[in-house]
Design a protein around this motif. Structure first.
Motif, PDB file in Angstrom:
ATOM      1  N   THR A 133       1.125   3.689   8.039  1.00 27.55           N
ATOM      2  CA  THR A 133      -0.125   3.166   8.586  1.00 27.55           C
ATOM      3  C   THR A 133      -0.390   1.721   8.172  1.00 27.55           C
ATOM      4  OG1 THR A 133      -1.318   4.087   6.705  1.00 27.55           O
ATOM      5  CG2 THR A 133      -1.237   5.427   8.684  1.00 27.55           C
ATOM      6  N   SER A 134       0.507   1.130   7.373  1.00 25.45           N
ATOM      7  CA  SER A 134       0.262  -0.228   6.892  1.00 25.45           C
ATOM      8  C   SER A 134       0.590  -1.287   7.928  1.00 25.45           C
ATOM      9  CB  SER A 134       1.091  -0.503   5.634  1.00 25.45           C
ATOM     10  OG  SER A 134       0.617   0.268   4.567  1.00 25.45           O
ATOM     11  N   LEU A 135       1.408  -0.915   8.910  1.00 22.89           N
ATOM     12  CA  LEU A 135       1.838  -1.913   9.887  1.00 22.89           C
ATOM     13  C   LEU A 135       1.099  -1.703  11.206  1.00 22.89           C
ATOM     14  CD1 LEU A 135       5.629  -1.622   9.103  1.00 22.89           C
ATOM     15  CD2 LEU A 135       4.127  -3.502   8.485  1.00 22.89           C
TER      16      LEU A 135
ATOM     17  N   ASP B  71       0.909   4.011   2.088  1.00 26.14           N
ATOM     18  CA  ASP B  71       1.494   4.669   3.253  1.00 26.14           C
ATOM     19  C   ASP B  71       2.097   3.653   4.220  1.00 26.14           C
ATOM     20  OD1 ASP B  71       2.222   6.234   5.300  1.00 26.14           O
ATOM     21  OD2 ASP B  71       0.283   7.218   5.573  1.00 26.14           O
TER      22      ASP B  71
ATOM     23  N   PHE C   1       0.815  -1.203   0.000  1.00 23.93           N
ATOM     24  CA  PHE C   1       0.000   0.000   0.000  1.00 23.93           C
ATOM     25  C   PHE C   1       0.851   1.256   0.000  1.00 23.93           C
ATOM     26  CE2 PHE C   1      -3.031  -3.086   1.647  1.00 23.93           C
ATOM     27  CZ  PHE C   1      -4.116  -2.806   0.844  1.00 23.93           C
TER      28      PHE C   1
ATOM     29  N   PHE D 227      -4.241  -4.002   5.160  1.00 30.87           N
ATOM     30  CA  PHE D 227      -3.007  -4.688   4.788  1.00 30.87           C
ATOM     31  C   PHE D 227      -2.986  -6.100   5.383  1.00 30.87           C
ATOM     32  CE2 PHE D 227       1.778  -5.134   5.241  1.00 30.87           C
ATOM     33  CZ  PHE D 227       1.961  -5.426   3.900  1.00 30.87           C
TER      34      PHE D 227
ATOM     35  N   ASP E 280      -5.595   1.408   7.694  1.00 33.01           N
ATOM     36  CA  ASP E 280      -4.798   0.774   6.650  1.00 33.01           C
ATOM     37  C   ASP E 280      -4.213  -0.557   7.081  1.00 33.01           C
ATOM     38  OD1 ASP E 280      -5.322   2.725   4.914  1.00 33.01           O
ATOM     39  OD2 ASP E 280      -3.356   3.697   4.987  1.00 33.01           O
ATOM     40  N   PHE E 281      -3.761  -0.642   8.357  1.00 35.14           N
ATOM     41  CA  PHE E 281      -3.068  -1.877   8.702  1.00 35.14           C
ATOM     42  C   PHE E 281      -4.030  -3.063   8.764  1.00 35.14           C
ATOM     43  CE2 PHE E 281      -3.737  -0.012  12.961  1.00 35.14           C
ATOM     44  CZ  PHE E 281      -4.301  -1.075  13.634  1.00 35.14           C
TER      45      PHE E 281
END
Lengths: 330, 326
Positions: A103-105, A100, A98, B222, B218-219
């Motif tokens: 904020t993906s983790l 960003d 993704f 993801f 988002d996470f």
């Protein structure tokens, strides 16, 4: 001679039913990606790039839905998958990166835990220590220094670029056949962008992974991709080998897009602009969606929608592809 | 982190001194303690003598420091009404209230979290709407009414639950418990539900809104894109991120539950501290009121301290504040 097709999208249409009628965000999009190939997908915000990616991996947010079309991964239909079958596809066969990395983790888990979790979800046969080994080698692979210690670090202890490396490691953790990278460098510093793109390119080349690289950065496309698809208002207006699309664009929109990129050696000091702006989804014009902004509009453009037809070494959807237009780019 | 905790302990002590000041002020401003100790026909000399005897003639600062000193040693004086040490009276009733509050909060937490996660994940399902509607009742009905309704239904009409008291209790020497006998356990049910209902609905609504918020992040997307199992996403990734606000609110609510068990204890004639406090108010038994005030104050300080520690346990970002750079 022709390489194996990994992803094949035919007539993909993504719709959002709203109170004021159905909005078509992706309209009859067809393309394919061969094994190890990197396909760039460019377009302005709202052109449907990200939604195309989301549709492939089954992450469309309701009420968005695939209304028409087929998505095949190595010949196998993957649109319409749900539940467990969809879960097994995600990560294992199609990975996603993704925009960003900040904020993906998940902030509450160590990087190692998130990697191990992903690995053992898709490879239940691996022992805990084998999964840990793999996590470590992935971190080393994506170029995290002192990877052994960093396994126990939390996402907030990494910089943006390092986090995006971790995200790439996570996306590749289960060796997927296809990676969808949705603007993977947009949120990063310019100095880091090139590194991340080079990393993604190297890792996928090593593994023979195909990539769908979604971006609005033509520079990234030019450096990285084998082919490029240009999206406008949810439709592919032009698709072809990257050098041809950049140097000899056929579609007036692509020509305008290329004219809008500053070149250091350019003679003119003003960039060309495309007049107007991309239509809202609720007001996509009849016929060719680009006709109100196009200098070459004719009655046919207003009445009838052009389909992708062979133009140069790729294809374009325009009524006015002629030799004069081809090669009119920079 | 150690420095932070030490600072917190220091702040807690300050709060306790402030609370102690209020408790002390009760003695000086609410009624004349001497009236409580002697009969109405005691002579003015007798009263004067008692005043000197119990130290009411000493300077205020001295009296206050003496009070705090004794309080620190768990000596809160004698109850006017019972003629017994306040500490003993409270200690006798503490187990009843603590067990009630513990059961109430456990029910509230377990059910509240489960229902909150469920309604957060299935926001439009029929069942979620049922839970949300019912939870509105839990939030808006006053505690005493819920208690009375429960008694009417389960004790009076169906006759399956006792309507008052603690049932048989077992004395463990330092603690009396109702957990070990059948009547003790069944006596706990109705009051615990009464006391816990509000907190349960609150927890449920809090967890729900936090879940809704976090599932959009988002996470989570993801995590889905990585093909993680739903259970891992919902509980491991989403729920764990709701914990900070849930811990904050639950901690404070636990304090409130104990402090305001008064109403539930009255409705069910529960032999706990709330009941004692209420009787103390009716008879202007200041030492008990002051002690109760100090105890509740201490409870809140303690809970806040534990909550602060839990933050560190849950959120690594707080643990590593010193090593962020890189």
């Amino acid at each position: 001679m022709s390489p194996e097709i990994v992803l094949d999208v035919r007539g993909l249409t993504v719709e959002f039913p709203t109170r004021n009628g159905i909005l078509t965000a992706v309209d009859n999009v067809s393309f394919s990606i061969a094994k190890g190939e990197i396909l760039g997908v460019v377009g302005e915000s709202g052109a449907g790039k990200s939604l195309t990616g989301a549709a492939i991996i089954g992450l469309l947010e309701p009420p968005g839905r695939v209304a028409k079309g087929e998505i095949r991964l190595k010949g196998e239909r993957i649109d319409g998958l749900a539940g467990e079958a969809l879960r097994r596809l995600r990560g294992r066969r199609v990975g996603m990166v993704f925009q960003d990395p900040l904020t993906s983790l998940n902030p509450l888990y160590t990087v190692g835990d998130q990697l191990i979790e992903t690995i053992s979800t898709h490879r239940p046969d691996l022992s805990a220590s084998a999964a840990r080994e793999r996590a470590l080698s992935l971190l080393i692979d994506v170029g995290i220094p002192a990877a052994k210690d960093r396994l126990f670090a939390y996402p907030h202890q990494f910089s943006g670029g390092m986090r995006q490396r971790v995200v790439i490691a996570l996306a590749l953790a289960a060796e997927p056949e296809l990676v969808i990278a949705d603007e993977p460098t947009t949120a990063l510093d310019v100095s880091v962008q090139a590194q991340i793109i080079a990393l993604l390119k190297r890792l996928c080349a090593e593994r023979g992974t195909s990539v769908m690289l979604i971006t609005h950065d033509m520079g990234v496309i030019a450096e990285t991709c084998d082919r490029v698809a240009v999206l406008y208002a949810g439709r592919i207006v032009e698709i072809g080998p990257v050098a041809d699309v950049i140097h000899r664009p056929c579609h007036p929109y692509t020509i305008g897009l290329m004219g809008a990129i500053p070149a250091l050696d350019g003679e003119e000091d003003r960039l060309t602009q495309i007049p107007g702006s991309m239509p809202r989804l609720s007001a996509i014009p009849q016929g060719c969606a680009f006709h109100p902004r196009c200098a070459r509009t004719s009655q046919t453009c207003i009445d009838e929608r052009p389909l992708l037809t062979a133009a140069g070494s790729g294809s374009a959807a325009c009524w006015h592809i002629d030799p004069a237009l081809t090669g009119a780019g920079s | 982190m150690i420095a932070f905790l030490l600072r917190r302990i220091g702040q807690g002590l300050l709060v306790m001194v402030a609370v102690g000041m209020m408790a002390f002020a009760l003695f000086r401003f609410v009624g004349d303690p001497v009236n409580q100790l002697v009969g109405p026909d005691a002579s003015e000399e007798d009263r004067e003598r008692i005043r000197v005897e119990i130290g009411l003639k000493d300077p205020v600062a001295l009296q206050f420091s003496r009070y705090i000193w004794r309080a620190a040693h768990l000596d809160f004086g004698f109850s006017y009404q019972f003629k017994q040490p306040v500490t003993k009276l409270i200690a006798e009733r503490l187990p009843a209230t603590m067990e009630l509050a513990f059961v109430a909060v456990s029910i509230a937490l377990v059910l509240g979290v489960l229902l909150g996660v469920y309604t957060g994940l299935h926001r439009d399902s029929f069942l979620s709407n049922v839970f949300l509607t019912v939870s509105l009742i839990g939030i808006s009905l006053p505690t005493f009414l819920i208690g009375i309704l429960l008694i009417f239904l389960f004790a009076v009409q169906l006759k399956v639950m006792p309507s008052f008291g603690r049932g048989q209790v077992v004395d463990l020497g330092f603690w009396t418990t109702g957990f070990l006998t059948a009547s003790g356990r069944s006596a706990l049910v109705l009051p615990a539900i009464t006391l816990g209902l509000f907190q349960m609905t609150l927890t449920m609504r809090l967890v729900r809104s936090e879940m809704l918020e976090i599932m959009r992040l988002d996470f989570i997307k993801f995590a889905r894109a990585r093909g993680l199992k739903n259970r891992a996403i919902h509980f491991g990734h989403a729920f764990k991120n709701t914990l900070i606000p849930v811990i904050t609110v639950t901690g404070l609510q636990f304090g409130t539950t104990i402090a305001f068990a008064i109403i539930t204890e009255t409705v069910f004639q529960w032999p706990g501290m709330g009941n004692l406090f209420l009787r103390a108010v009716q008879t202007v038994d200041i030492p008990i009121m002051a002690c109760y005030l100090m105890m509740i104050g201490f409870l809140f300080v303690l809970i806040n301290f534990i909550v602060d520690i839990l933050y560190f346990v849950v959120d690594p970002r707080l643990r590593h504040v010193t090593k962020v750079a890189l």
